[in-house]
Design a protein around this motif. Structure first.
Motif, PDB file in Angstrom:
ATOM      1  N   ALA A  15       0.838  -1.202   0.000  1.00 53.51           N
ATOM      2  CA  ALA A  15       0.000   0.000   0.000  1.00 53.51           C
ATOM      3  C   ALA A  15       0.875   1.257   0.000  1.00 53.51           C
ATOM      4  N   ALA A  16       1.980   1.231   0.759  1.00 60.34           N
ATOM      5  CA  ALA A  16       2.884   2.384   0.788  1.00 60.34           C
ATOM      6  C   ALA A  16       3.537   2.597  -0.582  1.00 60.34           C
ATOM      7  N   LEU A  17       3.968   1.514  -1.224  1.00 57.31           N
ATOM      8  CA  LEU A  17       4.566   1.628  -2.561  1.00 57.31           C
ATOM      9  C   LEU A  17       3.554   2.147  -3.576  1.00 57.31           C
ATOM     10  N   ARG A  18       2.318   1.692  -3.460  1.00 54.72           N
ATOM     11  CA  ARG A  18       1.261   2.162  -4.354  1.00 54.72           C
ATOM     12  C   ARG A  18       1.066   3.671  -4.179  1.00 54.72           C
ATOM     13  N   GLY A  19       1.051   4.122  -2.922  1.00 54.91           N
ATOM     14  CA  GLY A  19       0.907   5.552  -2.645  1.00 54.91           C
ATOM     15  C   GLY A  19       2.065   6.359  -3.210  1.00 54.91           C
ATOM     16  N   GLU A  20       3.288   5.856  -3.037  1.00 58.81           N
ATOM     17  CA  GLU A  20       4.467   6.538  -3.583  1.00 58.81           C
ATOM     18  C   GLU A  20       4.393   6.624  -5.105  1.00 58.81           C
ATOM     19  N   ALA A  21       3.975   5.538  -5.742  1.00 56.70           N
ATOM     20  CA  ALA A  21       3.874   5.532  -7.199  1.00 56.70           C
ATOM     21  C   ALA A  21       2.828   6.544  -7.673  1.00 56.70           C
ATOM     22  N   ARG A  22       1.692   6.597  -6.992  1.00 57.60           N
ATOM     23  CA  ARG A  22       0.652   7.559  -7.373  1.00 57.60           C
ATOM     24  C   ARG A  22       1.132   8.994  -7.183  1.00 57.60           C
ATOM     25  N   GLU A  23       1.842   9.247  -6.069  1.00 54.16           N
ATOM     26  CA  GLU A  23       2.382  10.589  -5.834  1.00 54.16           C
ATOM     27  C   GLU A  23       3.395  10.970  -6.898  1.00 54.16           C
ATOM     28  N   ALA A  24       4.122   9.977  -7.415  1.00 54.89           N
ATOM     29  CA  ALA A  24       5.121  10.236  -8.449  1.00 54.89           C
ATOM     30  C   ALA A  24       4.496  10.370  -9.835  1.00 54.89           C
ATOM     31  N   GLY A  25       3.186  10.174  -9.932  1.00 54.01           N
ATOM     32  CA  GLY A  25       2.509  10.349 -11.210  1.00 54.01           C
ATOM     33  C   GLY A  25       2.266   9.079 -11.986  1.00 54.01           C
ATOM     34  N   VAL A  26       2.600   7.928 -11.427  1.00 57.19           N
ATOM     35  CA  VAL A  26       2.368   6.662 -12.129  1.00 57.19           C
ATOM     36  C   VAL A  26       0.871   6.372 -12.158  1.00 57.19           C
ATOM     37  N   THR A  27       0.352   6.141 -13.348  1.00 59.11           N
ATOM     38  CA  THR A  27      -1.046   5.778 -13.485  1.00 59.11           C
ATOM     39  C   THR A  27      -1.206   4.427 -14.168  1.00 59.11           C
ATOM     40  N   GLU A  28      -0.108   3.911 -14.726  1.00 64.89           N
ATOM     41  CA  GLU A  28      -0.177   2.647 -15.452  1.00 64.89           C
ATOM     42  C   GLU A  28       1.047   1.802 -15.183  1.00 64.89           C
ATOM     43  N   VAL A  29       0.886   0.508 -15.390  1.00 65.07           N
ATOM     44  CA  VAL A  29       1.993  -0.435 -15.310  1.00 65.07           C
ATOM     45  C   VAL A  29       1.983  -1.244 -16.598  1.00 65.07           C
ATOM     46  N   ALA A  30       3.140  -1.325 -17.248  1.00 64.85           N
ATOM     47  CA  ALA A  30       3.298  -2.190 -18.414  1.00 64.85           C
ATOM     48  C   ALA A  30       4.102  -3.400 -17.959  1.00 64.85           C
ATOM     49  N   LEU A  31       3.492  -4.570 -18.012  1.00 64.31           N
ATOM     50  CA  LEU A  31       4.135  -5.803 -17.577  1.00 64.31           C
ATOM     51  C   LEU A  31       4.634  -6.546 -18.800  1.00 64.31           C
ATOM     52  N   LEU A  32       5.947  -6.701 -18.892  1.00 68.42           N
ATOM     53  CA  LEU A  32       6.553  -7.427 -19.994  1.00 68.42           C
ATOM     54  C   LEU A  32       6.862  -8.828 -19.510  1.00 68.42           C
ATOM     55  N   GLY A  33       6.241  -9.793 -20.083  1.00 69.31           N
ATOM     56  CA  GLY A  33       6.497 -11.165 -19.684  1.00 69.31           C
ATOM     57  C   GLY A  33       5.357 -12.058 -20.102  1.00 69.31           C
ATOM     58  N   ARG A  34       5.619 -13.346 -19.983  1.00 69.76           N
ATOM     59  CA  ARG A  34       4.624 -14.326 -20.393  1.00 69.76           C
ATOM     60  C   ARG A  34       4.424 -15.320 -19.270  1.00 69.76           C
ATOM     61  N   GLY A  35       3.401 -16.111 -19.422  1.00 72.25           N
ATOM     62  CA  GLY A  35       3.174 -17.195 -18.484  1.00 72.25           C
ATOM     63  C   GLY A  35       2.421 -16.777 -17.237  1.00 72.25           C
ATOM     64  N   ALA A  36       2.630 -17.554 -16.189  1.00 68.11           N
ATOM     65  CA  ALA A  36       1.865 -17.399 -14.952  1.00 68.11           C
ATOM     66  C   ALA A  36       1.967 -16.017 -14.317  1.00 68.11           C
ATOM     67  N   PRO A  37       3.157 -15.388 -14.216  1.00 66.89           N
ATOM     68  CA  PRO A  37       3.194 -14.063 -13.580  1.00 66.89           C
ATOM     69  C   PRO A  37       2.327 -13.033 -14.299  1.00 66.89           C
ATOM     70  N   ALA A  38       2.365 -13.048 -15.620  1.00 67.89           N
ATOM     71  CA  ALA A  38       1.566 -12.084 -16.384  1.00 67.89           C
ATOM     72  C   ALA A  38       0.081 -12.374 -16.238  1.00 67.89           C
ATOM     73  N   ARG A  39      -0.295 -13.652 -16.326  1.00 69.53           N
ATOM     74  CA  ARG A  39      -1.718 -13.999 -16.183  1.00 69.53           C
ATOM     75  C   ARG A  39      -2.219 -13.668 -14.790  1.00 69.53           C
ATOM     76  N   ALA A  40      -1.413 -13.963 -13.769  1.00 69.12           N
ATOM     77  CA  ALA A  40      -1.827 -13.684 -12.388  1.00 69.12           C
ATOM     78  C   ALA A  40      -2.006 -12.189 -12.169  1.00 69.12           C
ATOM     79  N   ALA A  41      -1.053 -11.387 -12.630  1.00 71.77           N
ATOM     80  CA  ALA A  41      -1.160  -9.935 -12.466  1.00 71.77           C
ATOM     81  C   ALA A  41      -2.406  -9.404 -13.155  1.00 71.77           C
ATOM     82  N   ASP A  42      -2.667  -9.880 -14.360  1.00 76.98           N
ATOM     83  CA  ASP A  42      -3.835  -9.432 -15.108  1.00 76.98           C
ATOM     84  C   ASP A  42      -5.122  -9.796 -14.363  1.00 76.98           C
ATOM     85  N   LEU A  43      -5.212 -11.005 -13.836  1.00 73.66           N
ATOM     86  CA  LEU A  43      -6.399 -11.423 -13.105  1.00 73.66           C
ATOM     87  C   LEU A  43      -6.586 -10.623 -11.819  1.00 73.66           C
ATOM     88  N   ILE A  44      -5.497 -10.351 -11.125  1.00 71.47           N
ATOM     89  CA  ILE A  44      -5.588  -9.577  -9.882  1.00 71.47           C
ATOM     90  C   ILE A  44      -6.117  -8.177 -10.167  1.00 71.47           C
TER      91      ILE A  44
END
Length: 194
Positions: A77-106
């Motif tokens: 939650a703290a990292l999310r807050g820091e990212a939002r304060e820094a202006g991050v509104t999106e995440v681009a996940l480069l990768g395949r397989g389970a980590p990418a599918r899990a992140a997308d589902l979450i």
């Protein structure tokens, strides 16, 4: 007609008739074979592909205990807050397989939950769609990559996460590095900064 319901979190599954009977047989077999205990003890014999995974250098995925993950929620939650304060509104996940599918589902689950809570609270119309803040770049389809790489303002607000080291992921990483360079941005630059 008799039925069996299983509830986990916000998900409920109800089985009736022959489906219920088949599910009870499978659950009984899993219990007899001590699958829950074997999963908890990371018994590699559960997976027919465990020998191949070891030869290929792939780790088997084991269900973790919830305690350590719950302990991370405050830091996340703290990292999310820091990212939002820094202006991050999106995440681009480069990768395949389970980590990418899990992140997308979450992310999809979180957006669905947020929309349901907002609709229940009347803060947003129930039909209002929100674009996912996660773009999974996991294959040769160039559309998503071009949308991220072709928009300098979007690049400014995007955190890039790499989850693999296969040739396809490396190619996507190189394309995004070039997009950052062409936009006059440092790939290591913190979003929201100058």
């Amino acid at each position: 007609m008799s039925f069996t319901s299983v509830v986990s979190g916000e998900t409920s599954i109800t089985a009736r008739g022959p489906i219920r009977e088949a599910a009870e047989r499978v659950l009984g077999r899993l219990w007899i074979d001590q699958v829950p205990v074997r999963l908890a003890s990371e018994d590699a014999a559960l997976w027919p592909s465990s020998a191949a995974a070891a030869v290929e250098g792939r780790a088997l995925c084991w269900p973790g205990q919830p305690g350590p993950a719950r302990a991370l929620t405050g830091r996340i939650a703290a990292l999310r807050g820091e990212a939002r304060e820094a202006g991050v509104t999106e995440v681009a996940l480069l990768g395949r397989g389970a980590p990418a599918r899990a992140a997308d589902l979450i992310v999809r689950h979180a957006l669905d939950r947020e929309a349901a809570e907002a609709a229940a609270g009347g803060t947003r119309s129930a039909g209002a769609a929100r674009r996912s803040p996660l773009t999974v770049l996991d294959g040769p389809e160039p559309g998503a990559l071009l949308r991220v790489a072709g928009d300098r303002e979007r690049l400014l607000r995007t955190l890039v996460v790499v989850t693999g080291d296969d040739p396809a992921t490396d190619m996507l990483r190189r394309v995004l590095l070039r997009a950052f360079e062409e936009a006059g941005l440092s790939p290591a630059r913190s979003p929201g900064g100058s």
